[in-house]
Design a protein around this motif. Structure first.
Motif, PDB file in Angstrom:
ATOM      1  N   TRP A  54      10.955   0.822   0.223  1.00  0.00           N
ATOM      2  CA  TRP A  54      12.293   1.406   0.292  1.00  0.00           C
ATOM      3  C   TRP A  54      12.305   2.906   0.050  1.00  0.00           C
ATOM      4  CZ3 TRP A  54      14.638  -2.285   2.596  1.00  0.00           C
ATOM      5  CH2 TRP A  54      14.338  -3.614   2.288  1.00  0.00           C
ATOM      6  N   LYS A  55      11.105   3.506  -0.023  1.00  0.00           N
ATOM      7  CA  LYS A  55      10.966   4.972  -0.150  1.00  0.00           C
ATOM      8  C   LYS A  55      11.717   5.499  -1.376  1.00  0.00           C
ATOM      9  CE  LYS A  55       8.659   5.077   3.704  1.00  0.00           C
ATOM     10  NZ  LYS A  55       8.559   3.624   3.905  1.00  0.00           N
ATOM     11  N   ILE A  56      11.600   4.786  -2.487  1.00  0.00           N
ATOM     12  CA  ILE A  56      12.225   5.212  -3.749  1.00  0.00           C
ATOM     13  C   ILE A  56      11.226   6.093  -4.496  1.00  0.00           C
ATOM     14  CG2 ILE A  56      13.257   4.477  -5.926  1.00  0.00           C
ATOM     15  CD1 ILE A  56      13.698   1.695  -4.599  1.00  0.00           C
ATOM     16  N   PRO A  57      11.469   7.385  -4.659  1.00  0.00           N
ATOM     17  CA  PRO A  57      10.543   8.224  -5.437  1.00  0.00           C
ATOM     18  C   PRO A  57      10.443   7.695  -6.868  1.00  0.00           C
ATOM     19  CG  PRO A  57      12.091   9.571  -4.185  1.00  0.00           C
ATOM     20  CD  PRO A  57      12.601   8.153  -4.118  1.00  0.00           C
ATOM     21  N   THR A  58       9.239   7.313  -7.267  1.00  0.00           N
ATOM     22  CA  THR A  58       9.060   6.603  -8.536  1.00  0.00           C
ATOM     23  C   THR A  58       7.908   7.185  -9.338  1.00  0.00           C
ATOM     24  OG1 THR A  58       9.871   4.538  -7.518  1.00  0.00           O
ATOM     25  CG2 THR A  58       8.643   4.346  -9.592  1.00  0.00           C
ATOM     26  N   PRO A 107       4.383   9.817   1.420  1.00  0.00           N
ATOM     27  CA  PRO A 107       2.965   9.821   1.799  1.00  0.00           C
ATOM     28  C   PRO A 107       2.634  10.942   2.782  1.00  0.00           C
ATOM     29  CG  PRO A 107       3.810   7.586   1.787  1.00  0.00           C
ATOM     30  CD  PRO A 107       4.997   8.489   1.572  1.00  0.00           C
ATOM     31  N   GLY A 108       1.463  11.501   2.584  1.00  0.00           N
ATOM     32  CA  GLY A 108       1.018  12.596   3.437  1.00  0.00           C
ATOM     33  C   GLY A 108       0.943  13.917   2.712  1.00  0.00           C
ATOM     34  N   ALA A 109       1.637  14.020   1.567  1.00  0.00           N
ATOM     35  CA  ALA A 109       1.600  15.254   0.784  1.00  0.00           C
ATOM     36  C   ALA A 109       0.260  15.371   0.058  1.00  0.00           C
ATOM     37  CB  ALA A 109       2.743  15.262  -0.214  1.00  0.00           C
ATOM     38  N   ALA A 110      -0.140  16.595  -0.205  1.00  0.00           N
ATOM     39  CA  ALA A 110      -1.404  16.832  -0.896  1.00  0.00           C
ATOM     40  C   ALA A 110      -1.246  16.546  -2.389  1.00  0.00           C
ATOM     41  CB  ALA A 110      -1.844  18.281  -0.700  1.00  0.00           C
ATOM     42  N   PRO A 111      -2.244  15.973  -3.031  1.00  0.00           N
ATOM     43  CA  PRO A 111      -2.186  15.762  -4.481  1.00  0.00           C
ATOM     44  C   PRO A 111      -2.173  17.099  -5.210  1.00  0.00           C
ATOM     45  CG  PRO A 111      -4.390  15.294  -3.650  1.00  0.00           C
ATOM     46  CD  PRO A 111      -3.517  15.499  -2.456  1.00  0.00           C
ATOM     47  N   PRO A 165      -1.167   6.820  -1.615  1.00  0.00           N
ATOM     48  CA  PRO A 165      -1.273   7.188  -0.199  1.00  0.00           C
ATOM     49  C   PRO A 165      -0.253   6.478   0.685  1.00  0.00           C
ATOM     50  CG  PRO A 165      -2.976   5.611  -0.760  1.00  0.00           C
ATOM     51  CD  PRO A 165      -2.278   5.960  -2.046  1.00  0.00           C
ATOM     52  N   VAL A 166       0.466   5.490   0.099  1.00  0.00           N
ATOM     53  CA  VAL A 166       1.387   4.705   0.930  1.00  0.00           C
ATOM     54  C   VAL A 166       2.802   4.648   0.371  1.00  0.00           C
ATOM     55  CG1 VAL A 166      -0.431   3.260   1.895  1.00  0.00           C
ATOM     56  CG2 VAL A 166       0.678   2.567  -0.246  1.00  0.00           C
TER      57      VAL A 166
END
Length: 337
Positions: free
Chosen positions: A170-174, A239-243, A252-253
């Motif tokens: 659900w793309k909840i930033p957690t 996902p896709g952003a640099a650490p 990653p997902v």
């Protein structure tokens, strides 16, 4: 900003809510006010918060079907900080069902509420007990944590896994954070510092497990709250952003990461008692005992990721934090000098 904080009658939830309210935010608080420990202390915390503008309190158990969902629909918070839980390593040996209900079913209800009513950031309290039987120290977030020693630790690991799945679906930033032996004013009566203080002042002996050799990464409450408030402003990206660094646990997902909150400066329990005796001006009667089931010999956080994310690491020493707790304890319970 409007926050919904679960566990506002609890030790950490109280301190975080007070910090947010004093900063001018609105806080919607939830707590079940269970009798796991002194309900009067919990009520005193809530009364203190109720005196501050911007606070509203709701009393119900998170696992009650529909209750949290209804509150989310009404409150529409921008950020949820989920601190409510059944705590206590040793209590979990006798009442394991409480941990499944509160820490797993209750957390599920929070996740469902955030799915139905999306938030900018969900923050979830886990525990250093999640590292379980790990022997390598310091405990790093990138270490595998697959050997919980108690149902308490297992229930928190389950919460982390559920939160990750909801972040993915659900793309909840957690952000999940693992706490390390938090102490300070308004603390929990089941924790060693609180128990020892009460017994020493009463002239009763204290039971010291592992003969005082056990080592803990003690974290002062103000340092913990400072860390949480900084993490609120650092939601994990999609996902896709640099650490941010090699220590990052960014999934990653999913917009999900897990962060230790501890200073990485462990101290023996014997040394903690020494500091407490100094603050109280009393000598403890120490009854030395073996380490009980479910306890570990040492906890030590790696603070690297926390530092990389927010530029801050807990640093209050015991000889500052313990006198602050003792001063609060004497004032709250009227024990005098």
């Amino acid at each position: 900003m409007r926050f919904l904080v679960t566990g506002t009658a609890g030790f950490i939830g109280f301190h975080l809510a007070r910090r947010l309210l004093r900063a001018g935010h609105e806080v919607v608080g939830v707590d079940g006010l269970t009798d796991y420990y002194d309900v009067a202390l919990k009520q005193a915390r809530v009364a203190h918060l109720a005196a501050l503008p911007g606070f509203s309190s709701h009393a119900f158990m998170l696992e009650e079907p529909g209750a949290f969902m209804a509150l989310m629909a009404e409150a529409r918070p921008e950020v949820v900080v989920h601190l409510a839980a059944q705590a206590g390593v040793r209590y979990s040996l006798e009442h394991p069902e409480a941990y499944v209900s509160s820490n797993m079913v209750g957390t599920f209800q929070v996740l469902e509420g955030c799915r139905a009513h999306p938030v900018c950031h969900l923050l979830f309290a886990s525990t250093s007990s999640a590292y379980g039987g790990n022997k390598a120290v310091p405990f790093r977030e990138t270490d595998r944590a697959v050997s919980p020693l108690t149902i308490y630790a297992a229930s928190k690991l389950a919460g982390e896994a559920m939160a990750h799945s909801y972040a993915h679906l659900w793309k909840i930033p957690t952000t999940a954070f693992r706490f390390f032996t938090v102490y300070g004013p308004w603390g929990r009566p089941d924790m060693a510092l609180f128990l020892f203080t009460r017994k020493i002042l009463a002239g009763e002996p204290i039971e010291v497990y592992d003969h005082g050799r056990a080592v803990r990464d003690f974290t002062y409450i103000d340092d913990l709250v400072e860390s949480i408030t900084r993490l609120i402003d650092a939601p994990p990206p999609l996902p896709g952003a640099a650490p941010v660094s090699a220590a990052d646990t960014l999934s990653p997902v999913a917009p999900y990461r897990m962060v230790n909150i501890g200073g990485g400066r462990p101290v023996s329990v014997a040394a903690m008692i020494d500091a407490l005796e100094q603050a109280l001006g009393r000598t403890a009667q120490r009854h030395l005992r073996d380490l009980p089931p479910g306890d570990v010999e040492r906890t030590e956080a790696s603070p690297d990721l926390l530092r990389d994310l927010v530029g801050y690491v807990p640093a209050t020493p015991l000889d500052t934090g313990i006198p602050a707790f003792v001063a609060w304890y004497r004032a709250h319970y009227g024990t005098g000098a």
